[in-house]
Design an enzyme around this catalytic site. Structure first.
Site, mmCIF file in Angstrom:
data_model
loop_
_atom_site.group_PDB
_atom_site.id
_atom_site.type_symbol
_atom_site.label_atom_id
_atom_site.label_comp_id
_atom_site.label_asym_id
_atom_site.label_seq_id
_atom_site.Cartn_x
_atom_site.Cartn_y
_atom_site.Cartn_z
ATOM 1 N N GLY A 21 -1.085 7.495 1.409
ATOM 2 C CA GLY A 21 -1.261 8.909 1.063
ATOM 3 C C GLY A 21 -1.973 9.078 -0.267
ATOM 4 O O GLY A 21 -2.454 10.159 -0.593
ATOM 5 N N ARG A 22 -1.985 8.029 -1.059
ATOM 6 C CA ARG A 22 -2.677 8.135 -2.350
ATOM 7 C C ARG A 22 -3.370 6.820 -2.696
ATOM 8 O O ARG A 22 -3.532 6.476 -3.864
ATOM 9 C CB ARG A 22 -1.690 8.509 -3.458
ATOM 10 C CG ARG A 22 -0.559 7.532 -3.543
ATOM 11 C CD ARG A 22 0.216 7.666 -4.802
ATOM 12 N NE ARG A 22 1.469 6.959 -4.625
ATOM 13 C CZ ARG A 22 2.259 6.636 -5.603
ATOM 14 N NH1 ARG A 22 1.954 6.962 -6.822
ATOM 15 N NH2 ARG A 22 3.378 5.997 -5.365
ATOM 16 N N LYS B 141 -5.946 3.339 -6.116
ATOM 17 C CA LYS B 141 -4.704 4.107 -6.008
ATOM 18 C C LYS B 141 -4.845 5.354 -6.879
ATOM 19 O O LYS B 141 -5.094 5.246 -8.081
ATOM 20 C CB LYS B 141 -3.544 3.214 -6.486
ATOM 21 C CG LYS B 141 -2.194 3.735 -6.099
ATOM 22 C CD LYS B 141 -1.139 2.664 -6.256
ATOM 23 C CE LYS B 141 0.255 3.251 -6.168
ATOM 24 N NZ LYS B 141 1.287 2.266 -6.432
ATOM 25 N N GLY C 34 -2.406 12.992 -3.561
ATOM 26 C CA GLY C 34 -3.216 11.769 -3.502
ATOM 27 C C GLY C 34 -3.592 11.224 -4.867
ATOM 28 O O GLY C 34 -4.434 10.329 -4.973
ATOM 29 N N ASP D 195 8.166 -0.153 4.036
ATOM 30 C CA ASP D 195 6.743 0.112 3.777
ATOM 31 C C ASP D 195 6.284 -0.546 2.482
ATOM 32 O O ASP D 195 5.084 -0.580 2.202
ATOM 33 C CB ASP D 195 6.468 1.622 3.739
ATOM 34 C CG ASP D 195 7.396 2.366 2.807
ATOM 35 O OD1 ASP D 195 8.628 2.226 2.964
ATOM 36 O OD2 ASP D 195 6.914 3.064 1.904
ATOM 37 N N ASN D 196 7.215 -1.058 1.705
ATOM 38 C CA ASN D 196 6.836 -1.761 0.478
ATOM 39 C C ASN D 196 7.105 -3.262 0.588
ATOM 40 O O ASN D 196 7.079 -3.969 -0.412
ATOM 41 C CB ASN D 196 7.617 -1.194 -0.717
ATOM 42 C CG ASN D 196 7.229 0.249 -1.014
ATOM 43 O OD1 ASN D 196 6.104 0.649 -0.743
ATOM 44 N ND2 ASN D 196 8.153 1.016 -1.543
ATOM 45 N N ASP E 46 4.109 -2.421 -4.937
ATOM 46 C CA ASP E 46 4.612 -1.099 -5.301
ATOM 47 C C ASP E 46 5.530 -1.161 -6.521
ATOM 48 O O ASP E 46 6.713 -1.499 -6.410
ATOM 49 C CB ASP E 46 5.343 -0.431 -4.122
ATOM 50 C CG ASP E 46 5.236 1.080 -4.234
ATOM 51 O OD1 ASP E 46 5.201 1.567 -5.371
ATOM 52 O OD2 ASP E 46 5.181 1.755 -3.192
HETATM 53 P P1 AMP Z 1 5.774 5.015 -2.352
HETATM 54 O O1 AMP Z 1 6.958 5.722 -2.893
HETATM 55 O O2 AMP Z 1 4.683 4.825 -3.352
HETATM 56 O O3 AMP Z 1 6.092 3.756 -1.629
HETATM 57 O O4 AMP Z 1 5.122 6.015 -1.291
HETATM 58 C C1 AMP Z 1 5.758 6.423 -0.105
HETATM 59 C C2 AMP Z 1 4.804 7.264 0.708
HETATM 60 O O5 AMP Z 1 4.468 8.474 0.008
HETATM 61 C C3 AMP Z 1 3.468 6.604 1.018
HETATM 62 O O6 AMP Z 1 3.065 7.029 2.281
HETATM 63 C C4 AMP Z 1 2.565 7.144 -0.071
HETATM 64 O O7 AMP Z 1 1.221 7.069 0.269
HETATM 65 C C5 AMP Z 1 3.063 8.569 -0.169
HETATM 66 N N1 AMP Z 1 2.779 9.172 -1.499
HETATM 67 C C6 AMP Z 1 3.384 8.882 -2.665
HETATM 68 N N2 AMP Z 1 2.858 9.611 -3.671
HETATM 69 C C7 AMP Z 1 1.894 10.388 -3.131
HETATM 70 C C8 AMP Z 1 0.974 11.364 -3.648
HETATM 71 N N3 AMP Z 1 0.946 11.677 -4.945
HETATM 72 N N4 AMP Z 1 0.139 11.965 -2.764
HETATM 73 C C9 AMP Z 1 0.154 11.648 -1.460
HETATM 74 N N5 AMP Z 1 0.987 10.751 -0.914
HETATM 75 C C10 AMP Z 1 1.850 10.118 -1.736
HETATM 76 MG MG MG Z 2 4.693 2.278 -1.240
#
Ligand code: AMP
Ligand code: MG
Length: 488
Positions: free
Chosen positions: A86-87, A107, A120, A246-247, A256
């Site tokens: 997502g980002r 990122k 994002g 997912d991590n 992550d």
């Molecule tokens: P994370 O907590 O980094 O493992 O992210 C979990 C999910 O949330 C993943 O699909 C990321 O891509 C999404 N995500 C986290 N932060 C953002 C953001 N600022 N914008 C869009 N998607 C995000």
């Molecule tokens: Mg992640």
């Protein structure tokens, strides 16, 4: 510069997406030694402005094919069938001088079809944390994604308050994760699932493709990497903080750096993440969490196993159970190294556990305690730190006598043992208060001097001199109440 093998997988594996340009890209740091190792710039070295343009996503290299990867994931035990990048945007794969393939991912480069309601973008603070801690982990010899660059965007990011925005360029052996497979298993798309397995084997462990049972051997390979990774984390007091599927990287790299942190005072139940209220991912739960994640992965792969349902399930259970013994073996090797024991055997387990119990009871600093042991090994009369670290001095003295007697049974002389211990028990780690002060200076005043200094020192974790130059000493009282947040 790029090849894009991921883009040759079935279309459902990713979405094409371009980074969203930023108004004022400005390079904060570029990892030249890493770029050199990869051989990214085969001709002239580009100017900072050109680097800022490319690594903020404003200029796409001709042969890149930017995409967002699809994945699902269990987050704190709950399955989310569609997460995805997502980002983060994968620019492509670079092939290093020694013909190894690495993902380059931006990122914070803007929204993707997987962003849901997110922007994002990446705030400067968490981007700096990821840069600093991932590079420190690499210096500590722990498999990890790497940081290639950090660029300011000139565009604020709104979280609770506004922060400067940044784009981090991350490098990984691969961004394949348990959740990548779960995404297709949940959709019963077995064709893509099989394509992903073939791709992962070819990319991560090509020799396995030629073995008798590639799928089973692949699972063992990934489990071994995970077991080794988690044992490494625990050996330096690292708490990942968000071990969702997912991590969980298939390449066994630390992936992550959201709410991660290092433990100061030893307490096996330590968690730092504000959202981990039940201690699911505490220091000592990490192997349990890793095994649980791998069980979800094997479950996703089950339709590709041979045999009837009963046979598949019993084979899967055998594989998942193997993680326990692989982890224990790795963890014992960690402890043995930390205690200066070359040939770890049964009684040593008790010796190691007694030290950990003493440390917990005395709230001793994890890093300082192990680091100090080398001084004692070298000079048994030395009244180094641990005497002060342990509340029950009698119990500590007793342990120390037995440990020294044990070292006496080793083949190597004590000064050599001490040197080996110093090579596995770091003098400096990214202490939480150091990371926080680096972030505060950068976010408040755009002052990156503390960041550059910390980065330099953290590249030499075994160097006790650096510890004195920059304040990497423990601050146990404040350390215990430290809280981290899922940084976005
Ligand atoms: P994370 O907590 O980094 O493992 O992210 C979990 C999910 O949330 C993943 O699909 C990321 O891509 C999404 N995500 C986290 N932060 C953002 C953001 N600022 N914008 C869009 N998607 C995000
Ligand atoms: Mg992640």
């Amino acid at each position: 510069m790029f090849d894009n093998s991921y883009a040759r997988l079935p279309n459902a594996c990713y979405r094409d997406v371009m980074p969203t340009p930023v108004p004022q890209p400005e390079l904060v740091v570029f990892n030249w030694p890493l770029a050199e190792r990869l051989g990214i710039f085969r001709e002239a070295q580009p100017a900072d402005d050109d680097l800022a343009d490319v690594f903020s996503g404003n200029r796409i290299p001709a042969d890149a094919q930017p995409l967002a990867m699809a994945y699902a994931g269990h987050q704190f035990g709950h399955f989310v069938p569609a997460l995805g990048d997502g980002r983060a945007i994968l620019l492509g794969e670079v092939i290093s001088r020694c013909m190894r393939r690495y993902d380059l991912q931006l990122k914070g480069a803007g929204p993707t079809p997987f962003s849901r309601r997110g922007d994002g973008r990446y705030a400067l603070g968490p981007a700096l944390r990821e840069y600093l801690v991932s590079e420190a982990m690499h210096a500590l010899g722990i498999p990890t994604t790497r940081a290639l660059s950090l660029t300011l965007t000139g565009e604020p990011v709104r979280r609770h308050i506004q922060h400067p925005g940044a784009v981090l360029c991350r490098l990984a052996e691969s961004h394949l994760r348990v959740g990548t497979f779960q995404y297709f298993a949940a959709r019963n798309d077995l064709r893509t699932l099989q394509a992903l397995v073939d791709y992962s084997i070819a990319r991560l462990c090509p020799e396995i493709a030629f073995s008798d049972a590639p799928l089973l051997n692949f699972i063992r390979h990934v489990q071994t990497r995970q077991a080794s990774l988690v044992a490494h984390w625990m050996g330096i007091g690292f708490i990942h903080g968000v071990m969702n599927t997912d991590n969980t990287s298939l390449s066994g790299e630390t992936l992550d750096y959201g709410p991660c942190a290092f433990m100061d005072t030893f307490d096996p139940d330590t968690v730092f993440s504000s959202i981990d209220t039940i201690g699911r991912y505490s220091w000592h739960q990490q192997p349990v969490a890793a095994q649980w994640n791998l069980a979800r992965w094997v479950e996703a792969l089950l339709p590709l196993f041979d045999g009837n349902e009963q046979q598949r399930i019993s084979q899967a259970n055998v594989l998942i159970a193997e993680f326990s013994s692989t982890f224990t073996h790795n963890w014992h090797r960690q402890l043995a190294g930390k205690l200066g024991i070359a040939d770890y055997h049964h009684g040593d387990e008790k010796l190691a556990q007694e030290l950990l119990d003493l440390m917990a009871a005395s709230e001793a600093d994890f890093t300082d305690t192990f680091r100090s042991l080398a001084d004692i090994a070298e000079n048994a009369a030395c009244s180094a730190l641990p005497d002060e670290l342990f509340a029950n001095n009698g119990a500590w003295q007793h342990w120390r006598t037995r440990w020294l007697a044990r070292l006496g049974q080793e083949v190597l002389p004590l000064p050599v043992i001490a040197e080996r211990m110093r090579a596995v028990n770091p003098a400096i780690i990214p202490r939480n208060h150091v990371v926080e002060s680096v972030i505060a200076a950068a976010e408040q005043d755009l002052n990156f001097m503390p960041f550059y200094q910390a980065l330099k020192d953290l590249r030499h974790p075994w160097d006790a001199e650096a510890e004195r130059r920059f304040d990497f000493s423990s601050v146990s009282a404040a350390g215990r109440d430290y809280r981290t947040f899922c940084g976005t």
